[in-house]
Design a protein around this motif. Sequence first.
Motif: not given
Length: 720
Positions: A119-123, A128-129, A154-158
């Motif tokens: 999951v990639v998110t910001d601060s 992060v899409s 949702e910033g999810v990479a699979t």
Amino acid sequence: MYHYQSLLILGNDFLLICSDKLLLMRSQKMSYSSLPLTSKLFQLTSLTCALALAGCGGGDGTDTIAPAPDLGVSVGTSDGGVGSGDIGDVLNVSTVSLLDANSNLTRVISMSGVTARVVVTDSEGNGVSGALVTFSGEGVRFGTSNGAVLTNAEGVATTSVVPLSSTDTGSYSLSATATYDDVSATTASYNYSLQAADITLVNFSTGESLLESGGSTIVTLQTKDTVTDQFQNDVTVNLSSTCGSFEEASVSSSNQGNVSTTYNAIDSNGKLCEGTQTITAVAANSTSSSQSINVNIKAIEASSIVYTTTNAVILGAKNSGSSSSSQVEFTVYASGVPAANQEVVLSLNESSPSDFAFISPNNRSTQTIRSNASGKVTVNLYPGNIPGPVEIKASLKSNINTFALAKNISVATGRPTQNGVTLAIGKNVLADNAIDTTNIAAYLTDRQGNLVPDGTVVSFVSEGGTVTPNCATVGGNCSVTFTSQNPRPANGRVSVIAYVEGDKAYSDLNRDNVYTAGVDKLLDNIGHFFRDDDEDLKYTPGEFVYRRGALPEGSKTESCSASTLSQPNLPNFVVEPNETETTCDDSLSTVLRKQVIMGFANDTPTFYNFQVMPGSILFEMYGSSLKTVSMPSGTALSLIVKDNTDNDLTCEPEITDGNMTVPALVALNRVDGTTNQNFFEGSDDVSYIVSTEGCANGDSIKLSVTTPAPTSKNTTIRIF
């Protein structure tokens, strides 16, 4: 210290500009940093402006900055999962998660595969899409060709993760790197192990259940994981058969575990298959995962036969001393492929020699034999003593109208025969006072005038000088070297004899081309022999003797023919003082012999019987004072004339009788049986007549005699 230039209030946040530096502050979670003015991202907290002003310092010109308070947060970097981005963005990457088919966390990857998730998110913790996430790991293959995917809203990479090999059981590590707006962040490594699949083979079948020999059919099966009961791709399956070959013998399953290849009912070595054959499939990662299926193949049906011996076969006669047998070969084919175990009928053409046998000794009848594993039929050949062409016919028993003929076979070569021995000499009078050489060649034929077998050995012995001990025939002849050197007989005459195993000459009275003792007649019976050094036609103690072995079993003694200079014969040989053995018998086999006389001559001529007669001069010229040899072969004679008289005549002498050049072969063999008598003296090869027409007293005639190399000597004498 820094001197602030301005303060910008942005809601709860503020931006303090201090000289050429920036102080970023934000309320709640304060980030405090000194940044260049060129930075893209400025975030300020709403903490006290005093902290900011303290950061700028006073105006004393000293560049110092107050330390930021430790509030438990860190600046985003590529370590720790937080990265820098555009203004307003901070990049965070969660730890990699591996999920099995039931969405449970796992550290084991089987051939059924798992899902890797980050999951990639910001601060703010918001997904992060569109961030690019690249997965990397050993021993596995990812769902995309480069292992990279984009995050969702949702910033999810699979991505899917599958082992590269179904047999790999190693442990490795995996990580992911996220990139967004030129900011990157990499996860910590996630360790995992690979698990070999437990594969079973199912739905094994062939396209056809009955094949033609040499035909083909498709073979299919599927690979299934016994644990998940799912068809499994990328499983290597090896195929083999009791007879036959495959288009691909090792195939990797794909598209729902499907495996497909073509089976050919012919081995890789060209052997045709027939009957019931078994095809076996084995999963490469588990030899216990194997399946077998039978395929029925029709019997091989021969369609052609070819004579496949390419070289002509020339056989020696039965008693020739050469190879007593040989072989030829036919090959049976079915649809262009060598066919094994096929019945072939072999027959001998009636025009073949009547004593010729084939397949087995003494057999001349038609026989049926089978082709071997390579489709070949080998036929043994057994020649007799009758020469002539041989023809063998090979027919398919299944179709006698399909046949091949062997026509390049013949019986043509026999043992040397008594009247088929010839010695050819390069020259027979050599320089006595130098090392001079020449060749002696033996030419041999059998009774039918055919060349004797290659490798027939001819031996030589010499009274003087040296001679090569033996030579082996090629194309019916061979050659040795004779050299003038010590020992040198005093009379300059050297006896050289050649001998070889062979057959006596006979008259074939019953016309069967085979010698039959008591029926056929020996023409010139010979037994032991000697080298006739003194040329008296009889043995003198001390001369070389060759004794034959024991008489052939069943043979009878016979009287010997008279000895000659070229064929010395020893009719009786004294074994003990009072015991003499007879050396000739009624058998065909003997030791053939041929004797020649060689001469050693001086390079200075010796003249005899010099006579000056009206109109001519007579003389004899020898190469020795004993008058036993001529000058060396190749010696040249010429006249040197000087007309000294003043008359109406012209002195024009010439050699009108005699050899201007001593011939290569001088007639040295001159014997009539009288002991120690020289019959060479006065012979044509040494007698000369010079015409003196037109010459008168006072004129000069000189004779110039020049010997060839190696002496090359010139002798000049006045003869008028």
